[in-house]
Design an enzyme around this catalytic site. Structure first.
Site, mmCIF file in Angstrom:
data_model
loop_
_atom_site.group_PDB
_atom_site.id
_atom_site.type_symbol
_atom_site.label_atom_id
_atom_site.label_comp_id
_atom_site.label_asym_id
_atom_site.label_seq_id
_atom_site.Cartn_x
_atom_site.Cartn_y
_atom_site.Cartn_z
ATOM 1 N N GLY A 180 -2.632 12.798 53.024
ATOM 2 C CA GLY A 180 -1.457 11.968 53.298
ATOM 3 C C GLY A 180 -1.162 11.881 54.790
ATOM 4 O O GLY A 180 -0.784 12.869 55.415
ATOM 5 N N ILE A 184 5.095 14.187 57.175
ATOM 6 C CA ILE A 184 4.855 15.624 57.044
ATOM 7 C C ILE A 184 3.423 15.971 57.448
ATOM 8 O O ILE A 184 3.182 16.906 58.217
ATOM 9 C CB ILE A 184 5.129 16.092 55.593
ATOM 10 C CG1 ILE A 184 6.629 16.011 55.304
ATOM 11 C CG2 ILE A 184 4.608 17.518 55.372
ATOM 12 C CD1 ILE A 184 7.045 16.432 53.921
ATOM 13 N N HIS A 444 17.904 6.531 87.530
ATOM 14 C CA HIS A 444 16.532 6.593 88.039
ATOM 15 C C HIS A 444 16.303 7.937 88.716
ATOM 16 O O HIS A 444 17.167 8.381 89.478
ATOM 17 C CB HIS A 444 16.314 5.473 89.058
ATOM 18 C CG HIS A 444 14.955 5.542 89.703
ATOM 19 N ND1 HIS A 444 13.814 5.097 89.062
ATOM 20 C CD2 HIS A 444 14.561 6.026 90.915
ATOM 21 C CE1 HIS A 444 12.774 5.288 89.868
ATOM 22 N NE2 HIS A 444 13.196 5.857 90.985
HETATM 23 P P1 FAD Z 1 18.157 18.646 50.170
HETATM 24 O O1 FAD Z 1 18.217 18.954 51.588
HETATM 25 O O2 FAD Z 1 16.906 18.605 49.450
HETATM 26 O O3 FAD Z 1 19.214 19.594 49.463
HETATM 27 C C1 FAD Z 1 19.384 19.639 48.103
HETATM 28 C C2 FAD Z 1 19.845 21.041 47.726
HETATM 29 O O4 FAD Z 1 20.287 21.012 46.389
HETATM 30 C C3 FAD Z 1 18.750 22.093 47.774
HETATM 31 O O5 FAD Z 1 19.157 23.174 48.585
HETATM 32 C C4 FAD Z 1 18.572 22.538 46.330
HETATM 33 O O6 FAD Z 1 18.316 23.928 46.209
HETATM 34 C C5 FAD Z 1 19.931 22.217 45.750
HETATM 35 N N1 FAD Z 1 19.921 21.955 44.322
HETATM 36 C C6 FAD Z 1 19.097 21.114 43.637
HETATM 37 N N2 FAD Z 1 19.430 21.088 42.342
HETATM 38 C C7 FAD Z 1 20.491 21.935 42.212
HETATM 39 C C8 FAD Z 1 21.281 22.346 41.117
HETATM 40 N N3 FAD Z 1 21.087 21.863 39.882
HETATM 41 N N4 FAD Z 1 22.261 23.244 41.343
HETATM 42 C C9 FAD Z 1 22.475 23.741 42.584
HETATM 43 N N5 FAD Z 1 21.777 23.384 43.659
HETATM 44 C C10 FAD Z 1 20.791 22.490 43.473
HETATM 45 N N6 FAD Z 1 14.522 14.594 57.701
HETATM 46 C C11 FAD Z 1 14.957 14.209 58.911
HETATM 47 O O7 FAD Z 1 15.868 13.385 59.009
HETATM 48 N N7 FAD Z 1 14.404 14.715 60.052
HETATM 49 C C12 FAD Z 1 13.398 15.612 60.016
HETATM 50 O O8 FAD Z 1 12.929 16.049 61.061
HETATM 51 C C13 FAD Z 1 12.918 16.023 58.758
HETATM 52 N N8 FAD Z 1 11.912 16.913 58.676
HETATM 53 C C14 FAD Z 1 11.476 17.311 57.450
HETATM 54 C C15 FAD Z 1 10.415 18.206 57.384
HETATM 55 C C16 FAD Z 1 9.934 18.627 56.161
HETATM 56 C C17 FAD Z 1 8.786 19.592 56.118
HETATM 57 C C18 FAD Z 1 10.545 18.151 54.969
HETATM 58 C C19 FAD Z 1 10.054 18.627 53.636
HETATM 59 C C20 FAD Z 1 11.592 17.258 55.022
HETATM 60 C C21 FAD Z 1 12.059 16.817 56.263
HETATM 61 N N9 FAD Z 1 13.097 15.896 56.371
HETATM 62 C C22 FAD Z 1 13.522 15.484 57.604
HETATM 63 C C23 FAD Z 1 13.756 15.340 55.187
HETATM 64 C C24 FAD Z 1 15.100 16.070 54.931
HETATM 65 O O9 FAD Z 1 14.848 17.439 54.752
HETATM 66 C C25 FAD Z 1 15.786 15.494 53.719
HETATM 67 O O10 FAD Z 1 15.913 14.098 53.850
HETATM 68 C C26 FAD Z 1 17.168 16.096 53.548
HETATM 69 O O11 FAD Z 1 17.094 17.492 53.430
HETATM 70 C C27 FAD Z 1 17.866 15.513 52.336
HETATM 71 O O12 FAD Z 1 19.111 16.098 52.176
HETATM 72 P P2 FAD Z 1 19.779 16.213 50.740
HETATM 73 O O13 FAD Z 1 21.091 16.906 50.964
HETATM 74 O O14 FAD Z 1 19.757 14.918 50.061
HETATM 75 O O15 FAD Z 1 18.823 17.159 49.894
HETATM 76 P P1 NAI Z 2 5.343 9.952 53.490
HETATM 77 O O1 NAI Z 2 5.817 8.971 52.513
HETATM 78 O O2 NAI Z 2 5.855 9.928 54.870
HETATM 79 O O3 NAI Z 2 3.755 9.885 53.610
HETATM 80 C C1 NAI Z 2 2.922 10.060 52.512
HETATM 81 C C2 NAI Z 2 1.543 9.516 52.859
HETATM 82 O O4 NAI Z 2 0.663 9.896 51.831
HETATM 83 C C3 NAI Z 2 1.496 8.004 52.975
HETATM 84 O O5 NAI Z 2 0.770 7.641 54.107
HETATM 85 C C4 NAI Z 2 0.831 7.584 51.676
HETATM 86 O O6 NAI Z 2 0.128 6.357 51.785
HETATM 87 C C5 NAI Z 2 -0.099 8.745 51.459
HETATM 88 N N1 NAI Z 2 -0.549 8.949 50.083
HETATM 89 C C6 NAI Z 2 0.148 8.733 48.950
HETATM 90 N N2 NAI Z 2 -0.607 9.064 47.879
HETATM 91 C C7 NAI Z 2 -1.804 9.494 48.369
HETATM 92 C C8 NAI Z 2 -2.986 9.975 47.754
HETATM 93 N N3 NAI Z 2 -3.091 10.105 46.440
HETATM 94 N N4 NAI Z 2 -4.014 10.339 48.562
HETATM 95 C C9 NAI Z 2 -3.927 10.217 49.908
HETATM 96 N N5 NAI Z 2 -2.824 9.767 50.524
HETATM 97 C C10 NAI Z 2 -1.768 9.420 49.765
HETATM 98 O O7 NAI Z 2 5.632 11.369 52.797
HETATM 99 P P2 NAI Z 2 5.619 12.831 53.384
HETATM 100 O O8 NAI Z 2 4.855 12.890 54.653
HETATM 101 O O9 NAI Z 2 5.217 13.708 52.261
HETATM 102 O O10 NAI Z 2 7.146 13.069 53.703
HETATM 103 C C11 NAI Z 2 8.105 13.006 52.641
HETATM 104 C C12 NAI Z 2 9.443 12.598 53.143
HETATM 105 O O11 NAI Z 2 9.990 13.583 53.992
HETATM 106 C C13 NAI Z 2 9.375 11.305 53.916
HETATM 107 O O12 NAI Z 2 10.069 10.336 53.187
HETATM 108 C C14 NAI Z 2 10.049 11.562 55.204
HETATM 109 O O13 NAI Z 2 11.068 10.655 55.414
HETATM 110 C C15 NAI Z 2 10.637 12.973 55.086
HETATM 111 N N6 NAI Z 2 10.318 13.684 56.324
HETATM 112 C C16 NAI Z 2 10.873 13.240 57.485
HETATM 113 C C17 NAI Z 2 10.548 13.821 58.682
HETATM 114 C C18 NAI Z 2 11.136 13.286 59.929
HETATM 115 O O14 NAI Z 2 12.108 12.546 59.857
HETATM 116 N N7 NAI Z 2 10.590 13.611 61.092
HETATM 117 C C19 NAI Z 2 9.597 14.928 58.760
HETATM 118 C C20 NAI Z 2 9.031 15.279 57.488
HETATM 119 C C21 NAI Z 2 9.417 14.674 56.327
#
Ligand code: FAD
Ligand code: NAI
Length: 465
Positions: A180, A184, A444
């Site tokens: 992917g 991420i 600048h």
């Molecule tokens: P979450 O943050 O997923 O929170 C949901 C919470 O609900 C969790 O703690 C879970 O334990 C809890 N929960 C679920 N079900 C229940 C239940 N039944 N009872 C009690 N608790 C429950 N976004 C950015 O904007 N910038 C970034 O740099 C970025 N980097 C990322 C890097 C990675 C590796 C990943 C995986 C994601 C990243 N994201 C980033 C995406 C971001 O983390 C999510 O968009 C964001 O956390 C969503 O917030 P949320 O509150 O909707 O859900």
């Molecule tokens: P993504 O949607 O960004 O990328 C997934 C990639 O996997 C795409 O390029 C897609 O075409 C590819 N893909 C899908 N199925 C596949 C397959 N079977 N084989 C090979 N490639 C395949 O999803 P990702 O990177 O997992 O991130 C998930 C979410 O977390 C995103 O929606 C992103 O917004 C959020 N996130 C945001 C960050 C940030 O804001 N900097 C950092 C990390 C995550």
């Protein structure tokens, strides 16, 4: 039994910001979170730990490659355990900070997993197995998302890791395959490449970062390739076999052709995330989620009276700031105020080197919609601060409406662009024309001058290039 104005299920950026806003507005509010710490995916296993590793690994690579030319002689030595400890410290500091904010805003944390138990009722199951039912006038679902799986590639978080596993690999892999080429995969792939792994990215589509402005994505792929990341595009993964010291991954061209097997120490599966609603009791209030999660109207209302939804668990980009803004708007609507958020202006950033930051429409989208537009582009190669810092990769591209000059989209690739995109978010929120930015004095020498020069480029009067 306590009667709450609002119970929020999920303690991530959506949930905890909703709780804070509800507290500020004087509501009796509780947040339900099953993890041991608040902050959700973002603080515990997402935004924060990934950025800690991205920052540290970027400095490490910079120390190896760039310091000497600036007259700093060092011999960097990786201490992975300390890098991980530094990451953990950032996470703890911030999750504790959220806990403090809950107390400050009189939000009760109901520790455990929440389940809707009928209209106005949430049952919470604590870690010791005990269960209590709480009543609320409003329930906000903010349960977030989890990584999507892929048949034939079983995540064990030992050799085949998801994003959570990839944040805690105990050694620097010699080789890593990332499935992917999305946010991420490219962020965490960059971390491990910088620390020494040979990283190959296998992507189903014939491009990286789908949805991103194509010119920007092409430049991004070129930059990552130059750093040594390898790409296998248009490749369909058919299976993964875990051996003693690694994984054999098989894939075949999507367009048809011979299968290939690639071996690596670790595989990172990063093909998107899916809304998380398991065990949430949606059926008790008649909510049927679709593929994009819990369905809501424009005002975060679900089909069940008094049940609202925000963040990753409903449609829209899965971003922390989107969840946060929805949280505030949703609570304000519950309070009878005019909660609002502008879905046309949600920035997206990829925190690699160079960074990519975008907001608004892409050229591809405007072409498809038949909208006439003009483009102004400015390369960092012509920006004095970028030159002095030897960080000249990338550009700023501004897209403006051909008739009105209103800024429709901005796409940047380059150093620190994550910190600069906010300027255009504000400009676009105020319906700025590109000329408004072009005629705004910028300091600048700064990289931010490239923002202005790109805007000047829309009318063809860029001066520094
Ligand atoms: P979450 O943050 O997923 O929170 C949901 C919470 O609900 C969790 O703690 C879970 O334990 C809890 N929960 C679920 N079900 C229940 C239940 N039944 N009872 C009690 N608790 C429950 N976004 C950015 O904007 N910038 C970034 O740099 C970025 N980097 C990322 C890097 C990675 C590796 C990943 C995986 C994601 C990243 N994201 C980033 C995406 C971001 O983390 C999510 O968009 C964001 O956390 C969503 O917030 P949320 O509150 O909707 O859900
Ligand atoms: P993504 O949607 O960004 O990328 C997934 C990639 O996997 C795409 O390029 C897609 O075409 C590819 N893909 C899908 N199925 C596949 C397959 N079977 N084989 C090979 N490639 C395949 O999803 P990702 O990177 O997992 O991130 C998930 C979410 O977390 C995103 O929606 C992103 O917004 C959020 N996130 C945001 C960050 C940030 O804001 N900097 C950092 C990390 C995550």
């Amino acid at each position: 039994m306590a009667q709450y104005d609002v119970i929020i299920i999920g303690g991530g950026p959506g949930g905890y910001n909703a709780a804070i806003r509800a507290g500020q507005l004087g509501m009796k509010v509780a947040i339900v979170e099953g993890r041991e710490t608040l902050g959700g995916t973002c603080l515990n296993v997402g935004c924060i730990p990934s950025k800690a590793l991205l920052h540290a690994s970027e400095l490490y690579e910079m120390a190896i490659k760039d310091f000497a030319s600036m007259g700093i002689d060092v011999a960097p030595k990786l201490n992975l355990a300390q890098m991980m400890a530094n990451k953990a410290e950032s996470v703890t500091g911030l999750t504790k900070g959220v806990e403090f904010l809950m107390k400050k805003n009189k939000v009760e944390w109901l520790k455990g997993w929440g389940k809707i138990a009928g209209p106005g009722k949430v049952s919470v199951k604590a870690a010791d197995g005990s269960e209590a039912v709480h009543e609320a006038k409003n329930i906000v679902i903010a349960t977030g998302s989890v990584p999507s799986g892929l048949p034939g590639v079983t995540v064990d978080n030992k050799r085949i890791v998801d994003s959570t596993g990839a944040l805690a690999i105990p050694e620097v892999p010699k080789s890593m395959i990332v499935i992917g080429a999305g946010v991420i995969g490219l962020e965490l792939g960059s971390v491990w490449r910088r620390l020494g792994a040979k990283v190959t990215v296998v992507e189903y589509l014939d491009r990286i970062t789908p949805g991103m402005d194509t010119e920007t994505a092409t430049a991004f792929q070129k930059a990552l390739t130059k750093q040594g990341m390898e790409f296998k595009l248009g490749a369909k993964v058919t299976g993964a076999k875990v051996g003693k010291s690694g994984v054999d991954l098989t894939f075949e061209p999507v367009a048809g052709g011979a299968a290939e097997t690639l071996s690596a120490d670790y595989v990172l599966l990063a093909i998107g995330r899916r809304p998380y609603t398991e065990g949430l009791g949606l059926e008790s209030v008649g909510i049927v989620p679709d593929k994009r999660g819990v369905v809501a109207n424009d005002h975060y209302k679900t089909s069940a009276p008094g049940v609202w939804v925000i963040g990753d668990v409903t449609s829209g980009p899965m971003l922390a700031h989107k969840a946060e803004d929805e949280a505030v708007a949703c609570i304000e609507l519950i309070a009878g105020k005019a909660g609002h958020m502008n879905y046309d202006i949600i920035p997206g950033v990829i925190y690699t080197y160079p960074e990519v930051a975008t907001v608004g429409k892409t050229e591809d989208e405007l072409k498809a919609a038949g909208v006439a537009y003009k483009v102004g582009k400015f390369p960092f190669l012509a920006n004095s601060r970028a030159k002095v810092n030897h960080e000249t990769e990338g550009f700023v591209k501004v897209i403006a409406d051909a008739k009105t000059d209103r800024v429709l989209g901005v796409h940047m690739i380059g150093p620190s662009v994550s910190e600069m995109i906010g300027e255009y978010c504000v400009a676009m929120e105020f319906a700025a024309a590109s000329e408004d930015v072009a005629r705004t004095c910028h300091p600048h020498p700064t990289r931010s001058e490239a923002l202005r020069q790109a805007a000047m480029g829309v009318e063809g009067w860029t001066m520094q290039a």
